[in-house]
Structures are given as C-alpha cells and as structure tokens.
Write a protein that holds these residues in place. Structure first.
Motif, PDB file in Angstrom:
ATOM      1  N   HIS A 192       0.821  -1.215   0.000  1.00 27.35           N
ATOM      2  CA  HIS A 192       0.000   0.000   0.000  1.00 27.35           C
ATOM      3  C   HIS A 192       0.851   1.260   0.000  1.00 27.35           C
ATOM      4  O   HIS A 192       2.063   1.222   0.236  1.00 27.35           O
ATOM      5  CB  HIS A 192      -0.961   0.000   1.192  1.00 27.35           C
ATOM      6  CG  HIS A 192      -0.304  -0.249   2.520  1.00 27.35           C
ATOM      7  ND1 HIS A 192       0.663   0.571   3.044  1.00 27.35           N
ATOM      8  CD2 HIS A 192      -0.473  -1.244   3.432  1.00 27.35           C
ATOM      9  CE1 HIS A 192       1.045   0.115   4.224  1.00 27.35           C
ATOM     10  NE2 HIS A 192       0.393  -0.992   4.472  1.00 27.35           N
ATOM     11  N   VAL A 193       0.204   2.389  -0.253  1.00 28.83           N
ATOM     12  CA  VAL A 193       0.887   3.666  -0.396  1.00 28.83           C
ATOM     13  C   VAL A 193       1.396   4.210   0.935  1.00 28.83           C
ATOM     14  O   VAL A 193       2.359   4.974   0.978  1.00 28.83           O
ATOM     15  CB  VAL A 193      -0.051   4.684  -1.079  1.00 28.83           C
ATOM     16  CG1 VAL A 193      -1.235   5.031  -0.182  1.00 28.83           C
ATOM     17  CG2 VAL A 193       0.713   5.936  -1.492  1.00 28.83           C
ATOM     18  N   GLN A 194       0.777   3.824   2.055  1.00 24.38           N
ATOM     19  CA  GLN A 194       1.175   4.370   3.344  1.00 24.38           C
ATOM     20  C   GLN A 194       2.559   3.843   3.768  1.00 24.38           C
ATOM     21  O   GLN A 194       2.922   2.714   3.445  1.00 24.38           O
ATOM     22  CB  GLN A 194       0.158   4.004   4.434  1.00 24.38           C
ATOM     23  CG  GLN A 194      -1.191   4.672   4.287  1.00 24.38           C
ATOM     24  CD  GLN A 194      -2.123   3.935   3.348  1.00 24.38           C
ATOM     25  OE1 GLN A 194      -1.818   2.837   2.874  1.00 24.38           O
ATOM     26  NE2 GLN A 194      -3.268   4.533   3.073  1.00 24.38           N
ATOM     27  N   GLU A 195       3.289   4.672   4.489  1.00 26.98           N
ATOM     28  CA  GLU A 195       4.526   4.218   5.117  1.00 26.98           C
ATOM     29  C   GLU A 195       4.293   4.095   6.619  1.00 26.98           C
ATOM     30  O   GLU A 195       3.368   4.706   7.180  1.00 26.98           O
ATOM     31  CB  GLU A 195       5.688   5.166   4.830  1.00 26.98           C
ATOM     32  CG  GLU A 195       5.559   6.544   5.445  1.00 26.98           C
ATOM     33  CD  GLU A 195       6.804   7.401   5.223  1.00 26.98           C
ATOM     34  OE1 GLU A 195       7.900   6.949   5.605  1.00 26.98           O
ATOM     35  OE2 GLU A 195       6.663   8.514   4.693  1.00 26.98           O
ATOM     36  N   PRO A 226       6.609   3.341   1.295  1.00 26.84           N
ATOM     37  CA  PRO A 226       5.413   3.124   0.487  1.00 26.84           C
ATOM     38  C   PRO A 226       5.575   1.944  -0.472  1.00 26.84           C
ATOM     39  O   PRO A 226       6.631   1.749  -1.075  1.00 26.84           O
ATOM     40  CB  PRO A 226       5.270   4.441  -0.284  1.00 26.84           C
ATOM     41  CG  PRO A 226       6.009   5.449   0.532  1.00 26.84           C
ATOM     42  CD  PRO A 226       7.139   4.709   1.148  1.00 26.84           C
TER      43      PRO A 226
END
Length: 254
Positions: A192-195, A226
């Motif tokens: 996913h894009v979140q870190e 990410p």
C-alpha cells in the motif's frame, strides 16, 4: 563500553528509500539542542527515506526540553514507554505515565519534562502536516492506551488493533497498536501507499519486508516505505505488539 569479545556483527538492515530494521544494539546517542539530560537516538528521518522523524529518548530525572517542540506546520506525538512525563501544550499540563501519549497539532507545540525520581523512556515523533482547504486543523489528543478499546483486526480473533488518534479527516496521520497472539499473523501480505514506523513493544516474530522474511523482537524499530510488501507472524510465548505510525486521509500530490 568495552573491547569486543567476538567479531562485530549486527541485525540491522538498511535499504534506503525502501525499508529498514534497526535493533537496539548499535544505537548511538545524538546530542540535540534544547534537550537536557536526555539520551536520544534518531531512528527515522528523511535521510533514511522516511517522510517523518522519530526518536527514542531516555530522559533522566529533571530532564526536559528547554524550547518548544513542533508547531509552525509540524505536528508532534509523544508516547511513554516507561516511567512518567509532564507535557505542556498551550499552557495546559498533561501528566502521563506508562502507556500515556499526547498528540500536538501543527499550530501548537509541546514542552516535555520528567519531574519523577526515575528515568522515563519515550517515543517522540514529528512530521509536516498537510492542510486541506475546507477541513479544520486537528486538535490536541491526550489519553492512555489502557483506556482504549482493542478491536479485532480483519476478522481475526488472535489479532487486535487500537487507534490512538481520531479517525477524522482533520488528521493526516494516526498511531496504532497492533497485537498478535502467538501464532497470529496478518491475513495477507500488504502492499500500500502508506509508510509506517513501527516500534516493537513486546514479543518476537518473523516480518516480511519487501518479500524478505526477517526475525524481529522487542526493542526493534522497523521503517516500511510506500508500496513495500509487509506482513508478520508472531512466534514465541508472548504476544507480538508494536506501536506504529501511518499517513492517512490525504490525496497524493502529483
């Protein structure tokens, strides 16, 4: 410190811009302006590839910050791993003990002080806030994880999740505590894009980072960039639990 008794080795893994595993062995003390009687290790920063800065701090009795931390567009968060801490935000003092935390919004700042008779161990965090037109700024949040409800994660009875901050669009970040009972795991390998910046509070596990299965344990810090594949299994006799940051509620810029 003393001379080594064997070959120098480390469990640390640093993949700049992708992921990192930073064990407690090998951390060094960083001297920072305005932090008095503090042993401070910087465990994440843009130099690693993170969009935030995270610190591990051991604050001696009478230790404190002598200048306000955060503000001017920087949101901050402090969590007490062990001991007690006084946090002052906008003239209000919050008295924290183990498990307590304060989130400070970007238009305010915080002062920290250890007024107890023993050392206090903290997680300190900062990142630049992303405002959105028409959405108000977030507000001060103070609580203790022992007061919060742990919810079953993705329908798995042996995995629970605690949200430390409101799930409100005003907040562009959250802090969570994810806990796996021995044998528990993620339901799938996430991409996913979140870190995330994750500090392991207890237990042991095997963590998938970028499709590499890596042993982890209490005291380790993991940074996940990410779109890096990520998942874990808990092993051993006690729950694997970690506190982690997440960026949220914002549309990526192009």
């Amino acid at each position: 410190m003393s001379y080594p008794k064997d070959l120098l080795s480390t469990r640390a893994i640093i993949q700049h811009g992708r992921y990192a595993l930073i064990p407690p062995e090998g951390l060094v003390n960083n001297q920072l302006p305005y932090f008095e009687k503090c042993t401070t290790s910087i465990i994440a920063s843009p130099k690693l590839g993170a969009s935030f800065v995270q610190y591990l701090i051991e604050m001696e009795p009478e230790g404190k910050t002598t200048k306000a931390f955060g503000g001017d567009g920087i949101e901050t968060f402090v969590f007490v791993r062990e001991g007690a801490l006084d946090v002052v935000v906008d003239g209000t003092k919050y008295e924290l003990n183990q498990g307590g935390y304060v989130y400070c919004p970007p238009h305010l700042n915080m002062l920290l002080e250890n007024n107890s008779n023993s050392s206090t161990k903290l997680i300190l965090y900062k990142q630049r806030y992303i405002p959105v037109e028409g959405i108000p700024e977030p507000w001060v949040v103070c609580d203790n994880i022992n007061n919060l409800e742990a919810n079953i994660y993705e329908g798995m009875e042996d995995v629970t999740l605690i949200d430390l901050l409101p799930t409100d669009m005003a907040f562009d970040m959250n802090m969570h505590i994810l806990t796996f009972q021995p044998g528990g795991c993620h339901p799938f390998i996430e991409t996913h894009v979140q870190e995330h910046g994750a500090y392991l509070l207890s237990g042991e596990g095997i963590y998938n980072l970028d499709n590499n299965w890596i042993p982890v344990k209490k005291g380790d810090f993991i940074w996940m960039g990410p779109f890096i594949q990520q998942a874990t299994y808990a092993v051993g006799q006690e729950p694997l639990s970690y506190i982690y940051s997440k960026d949220c509620n914002r549309d990526p810029e192009i």
